[in-house]
Motif scaffolding. Structure first.
Motif, PDB file in Angstrom:
ATOM      1  N   PHE A 201       5.919  12.577  10.917  1.00  0.00           N
ATOM      2  CA  PHE A 201       5.674  13.825  10.175  1.00  0.00           C
ATOM      3  C   PHE A 201       5.596  13.544   8.684  1.00  0.00           C
ATOM      4  N   THR A 202       4.924  14.465   7.971  1.00  0.00           N
ATOM      5  CA  THR A 202       4.855  14.380   6.513  1.00  0.00           C
ATOM      6  C   THR A 202       5.400  15.690   5.965  1.00  0.00           C
ATOM      7  N   GLU A 203       6.343  15.566   5.021  1.00  0.00           N
ATOM      8  CA  GLU A 203       6.942  16.784   4.462  1.00  0.00           C
ATOM      9  C   GLU A 203       5.922  17.526   3.598  1.00  0.00           C
ATOM     10  N   GLN A 204       5.920  18.829   3.730  1.00  0.00           N
ATOM     11  CA  GLN A 204       4.983  19.647   2.976  1.00  0.00           C
ATOM     12  C   GLN A 204       5.624  21.002   2.692  1.00  0.00           C
ATOM     13  N   ASP A 205       5.961  21.266   1.452  1.00  0.00           N
ATOM     14  CA  ASP A 205       6.569  22.543   1.025  1.00  0.00           C
ATOM     15  C   ASP A 205       7.750  22.948   1.912  1.00  0.00           C
ATOM     16  N   GLY A 206       8.630  22.042   2.161  1.00  0.00           N
ATOM     17  CA  GLY A 206       9.836  22.368   2.930  1.00  0.00           C
ATOM     18  C   GLY A 206       9.613  22.422   4.438  1.00  0.00           C
ATOM     19  N   MET A 207       8.355  22.171   4.854  1.00  0.00           N
ATOM     20  CA  MET A 207       8.038  22.130   6.292  1.00  0.00           C
ATOM     21  C   MET A 207       7.571  20.700   6.615  1.00  0.00           C
ATOM     22  N   TYR A 208       7.278  20.460   7.879  1.00  0.00           N
ATOM     23  CA  TYR A 208       6.843  19.116   8.279  1.00  0.00           C
ATOM     24  C   TYR A 208       5.540  19.197   9.051  1.00  0.00           C
ATOM     25  N   ARG A 209       4.558  18.415   8.577  1.00  0.00           N
ATOM     26  CA  ARG A 209       3.255  18.406   9.251  1.00  0.00           C
ATOM     27  C   ARG A 209       3.149  17.177  10.151  1.00  0.00           C
ATOM     28  N   VAL A 210       2.720  17.409  11.368  1.00  0.00           N
ATOM     29  CA  VAL A 210       2.601  16.305  12.328  1.00  0.00           C
ATOM     30  C   VAL A 210       1.429  15.393  11.911  1.00  0.00           C
ATOM     31  N   ASN A 211       1.662  14.093  11.938  1.00  0.00           N
ATOM     32  CA  ASN A 211       0.673  13.135  11.421  1.00  0.00           C
ATOM     33  C   ASN A 211      -0.547  13.001  12.332  1.00  0.00           C
ATOM     34  N   ASP A 212      -1.641  12.522  11.721  1.00  0.00           N
ATOM     35  CA  ASP A 212      -2.916  12.420  12.435  1.00  0.00           C
ATOM     36  C   ASP A 212      -2.841  11.530  13.676  1.00  0.00           C
ATOM     37  N   LYS A 213      -2.059  10.454  13.612  1.00  0.00           N
ATOM     38  CA  LYS A 213      -2.058   9.547  14.780  1.00  0.00           C
ATOM     39  C   LYS A 213      -1.471  10.251  16.017  1.00  0.00           C
ATOM     40  N   VAL A 214      -0.621  11.257  15.785  1.00  0.00           N
ATOM     41  CA  VAL A 214      -0.087  12.058  16.900  1.00  0.00           C
ATOM     42  C   VAL A 214      -1.133  13.093  17.310  1.00  0.00           C
ATOM     43  N   ARG A 215      -1.692  13.761  16.324  1.00  0.00           N
ATOM     44  CA  ARG A 215      -2.667  14.837  16.590  1.00  0.00           C
ATOM     45  C   ARG A 215      -3.891  14.320  17.334  1.00  0.00           C
ATOM     46  N   GLU A 216      -4.279  13.068  17.012  1.00  0.00           N
ATOM     47  CA  GLU A 216      -5.490  12.521  17.633  1.00  0.00           C
ATOM     48  C   GLU A 216      -5.409  12.464  19.157  1.00  0.00           C
ATOM     49  N   LEU A 217      -4.188  12.424  19.674  1.00  0.00           N
ATOM     50  CA  LEU A 217      -4.037  12.356  21.136  1.00  0.00           C
ATOM     51  C   LEU A 217      -4.061  13.743  21.780  1.00  0.00           C
ATOM     52  N   VAL A 218      -3.958  14.782  20.949  1.00  0.00           N
ATOM     53  CA  VAL A 218      -3.723  16.133  21.483  1.00  0.00           C
ATOM     54  C   VAL A 218      -4.896  17.071  21.187  1.00  0.00           C
ATOM     55  N   THR A 219      -5.314  17.823  22.219  1.00  0.00           N
ATOM     56  CA  THR A 219      -6.253  18.927  21.957  1.00  0.00           C
ATOM     57  C   THR A 219      -5.572  20.224  22.388  1.00  0.00           C
ATOM     58  N   ILE A 220      -5.815  21.265  21.640  1.00  0.00           N
ATOM     59  CA  ILE A 220      -5.152  22.546  21.912  1.00  0.00           C
ATOM     60  C   ILE A 220      -6.212  23.592  22.241  1.00  0.00           C
ATOM     61  N   SER A 221      -6.064  24.294  23.363  1.00  0.00           N
ATOM     62  CA  SER A 221      -7.046  25.327  23.723  1.00  0.00           C
ATOM     63  C   SER A 221      -6.371  26.580  24.258  1.00  0.00           C
ATOM     64  N   HIS A 222      -7.146  27.645  24.174  1.00  0.00           N
ATOM     65  CA  HIS A 222      -6.695  28.924  24.716  1.00  0.00           C
ATOM     66  C   HIS A 222      -7.020  28.973  26.206  1.00  0.00           C
ATOM     67  N   LEU A 223      -6.034  29.313  27.032  1.00  0.00           N
ATOM     68  CA  LEU A 223      -6.294  29.384  28.476  1.00  0.00           C
ATOM     69  C   LEU A 223      -5.241  30.256  29.162  1.00  0.00           C
ATOM     70  N   ASN A 224      -5.745  31.137  30.024  1.00  0.00           N
ATOM     71  CA  ASN A 224      -4.861  31.970  30.836  1.00  0.00           C
ATOM     72  C   ASN A 224      -4.607  31.240  32.156  1.00  0.00           C
ATOM     73  N   LEU A 225      -3.365  30.982  32.480  1.00  0.00           N
ATOM     74  CA  LEU A 225      -3.041  30.213  33.686  1.00  0.00           C
ATOM     75  C   LEU A 225      -3.450  30.920  34.976  1.00  0.00           C
ATOM     76  N   LEU A 226      -3.764  32.210  34.883  1.00  0.00           N
ATOM     77  CA  LEU A 226      -4.222  32.913  36.077  1.00  0.00           C
ATOM     78  C   LEU A 226      -5.737  32.780  36.274  1.00  0.00           C
ATOM     79  N   ASP A 227      -6.393  32.158  35.305  1.00  0.00           N
ATOM     80  CA  ASP A 227      -7.841  32.027  35.372  1.00  0.00           C
ATOM     81  C   ASP A 227      -8.216  30.695  36.045  1.00  0.00           C
ATOM     82  N   ALA A 228      -8.241  30.715  37.374  1.00  0.00           N
ATOM     83  CA  ALA A 228      -8.464  29.479  38.140  1.00  0.00           C
ATOM     84  C   ALA A 228      -9.823  28.861  37.833  1.00  0.00           C
ATOM     85  N   ASN A 229     -10.827  29.697  37.507  1.00  0.00           N
ATOM     86  CA  ASN A 229     -12.161  29.145  37.209  1.00  0.00           C
ATOM     87  C   ASN A 229     -12.141  28.306  35.946  1.00  0.00           C
TER      88      ASN A 229
END
Ligand SMILES: C[S@@+](CC[C@H](N)C(=O)[O-])C[C@H]1O[C@@H](n2cnc3c(N)ncnc32)[C@H](O)[C@@H]1O
Length: 291
Positions: free
Chosen positions: A183-211
């Protein structure tokens, strides 16, 4: 008093109509003890749409051309999004010391160099980023295609997860060495570093939507922790059924410590590992009773 809006009561009938509509959308089930909670949380939506009562609001949710947007918006106020980094340490230990080594061995034998992990109901992202940090610490994936997919129904937490900026409460059980290294400190908060983010994609999804789930592709491990506790049995079965289909043969399903597949599915094998008990999709594919 100035500034206090008049209370609009939610009748039993209106409660049932709205409750059932929310349930069929996302699986969240509110019993009658939650009448007051729904009344309070949805009151602002009535004001926003200038509706005079919950009956009108029900009609809005059911028939208005903006109904899909409204249902999506209220997920932000109806879901419980509590989460933090490195939650449920014993299970994470099972993941790094037993599950991943055994999956890696299996994949090396078959020449498959992909590892796909789904954090289903990832809230603001602490869970998928925890998984990424653990895999980075383990090493040994050079030349592999490693992907961690975090999904959630609430757009608000999805935005937070994408931002990757966290305050103290997210780190309540996090070892300082992880904060220093990832992490990198930023205004009293912590931002997750790029090498971690590069492994992760975040999407919107309803778990009831089987399709939509079918489009995610096959997964090796599914984390779905502290999500289905808010569903009833019927919705749990639907979601677990989708997980079964999404997992590769031999893949793992990791639930929260208070959750189990009892009375939900017999399709998985309960594996007693050294550090935890986990569910595995049988290697030979579907055996026993259906999910
Ligand atoms: C309590 S949090 C759990 C976060 C994380 N898995 C953990 O254990 O720390 C539950 C999350 O499930 C999400 N959720 C609830 N119903 C959902 C649904 N039908 N589809 C996708 N996500 C859902 C909520 O928005 C919330 O962010």
């Amino acid at each position: 008093m100035f500034g206090v809006e008049p209370e609009i009561p939610l009748s039993d009938e209106e409660f049932r109509l709205i409750r059932d509509l929310i349930y069929s959308h996302c699986g969240l089930y509110f019993d009658s003890d939650a009448t007051y909670l729904l009344e309070k949380r949805l009151a602002k939506r009535l004001q926003l749409h200038q509706l005079s009562g919950f009956k009108d609001y029900y009609h809005f949710l059911k028939y208005n051309r903006k109904k899909d947007q409204e249902l999506s918006d209220i997920m932000d106020i109806l879901t419980t999004n509590e989460t933090y980094f490195f939650r449920e340490a014993f299970q994470l230990k099972a993941f790094t010391e037993e599950i991943i080594p055994s999956l890696r061995e299996m994949k090396l034998k078959s020449g498959d160099r992909t590892l796909r992990i789904w954090s289903a109901g990832c809230s603001s992202g602490e869970e998928p980023y925890t998984i990424a940090m653990l895999l980075l610490d383990m090493g040994g994936f050079a030349g592999w295609n490693v992907e961690i997919v975090g999904t959630d129904i609430s757009q608000r937490v999805i935005q937070q997860a994408r931002k990757g900026l966290y305050g103290k409460s997210s780190f309540r059980v996090t070892d300082d060495s992880y904060i220093r290294r990832y992490f990198t400190e930023q205004d009293g908060m912590y931002r997750v570093n790029d090498k971690v983010r590069e492994l992760v994609t975040i999407s919107h999804l309803n778990l009831l939507d089987a399709n939509r789930i079918a489009f995610l592709g096959r997964m090796d491990v599914i984390y779905c922790r502290n999500v289905i506790i808010y569903f009833d049995q019927v919705a749990r079965r639907k979601v677990i059924d989708s997980f079964f289909r999404t997992l590769r043969d031999g893949g793992y399903l990791l639930l929260g410590h208070s959750e189990s597949l009892m009375n939900i599915s017999t399709a998985f094998t309960l594996k007693h590992l050294k550090n935890d008990m986990v569910y595995q999709k049988p290697l030979s594919g579907r055996v026993g009773g259906g999910p």
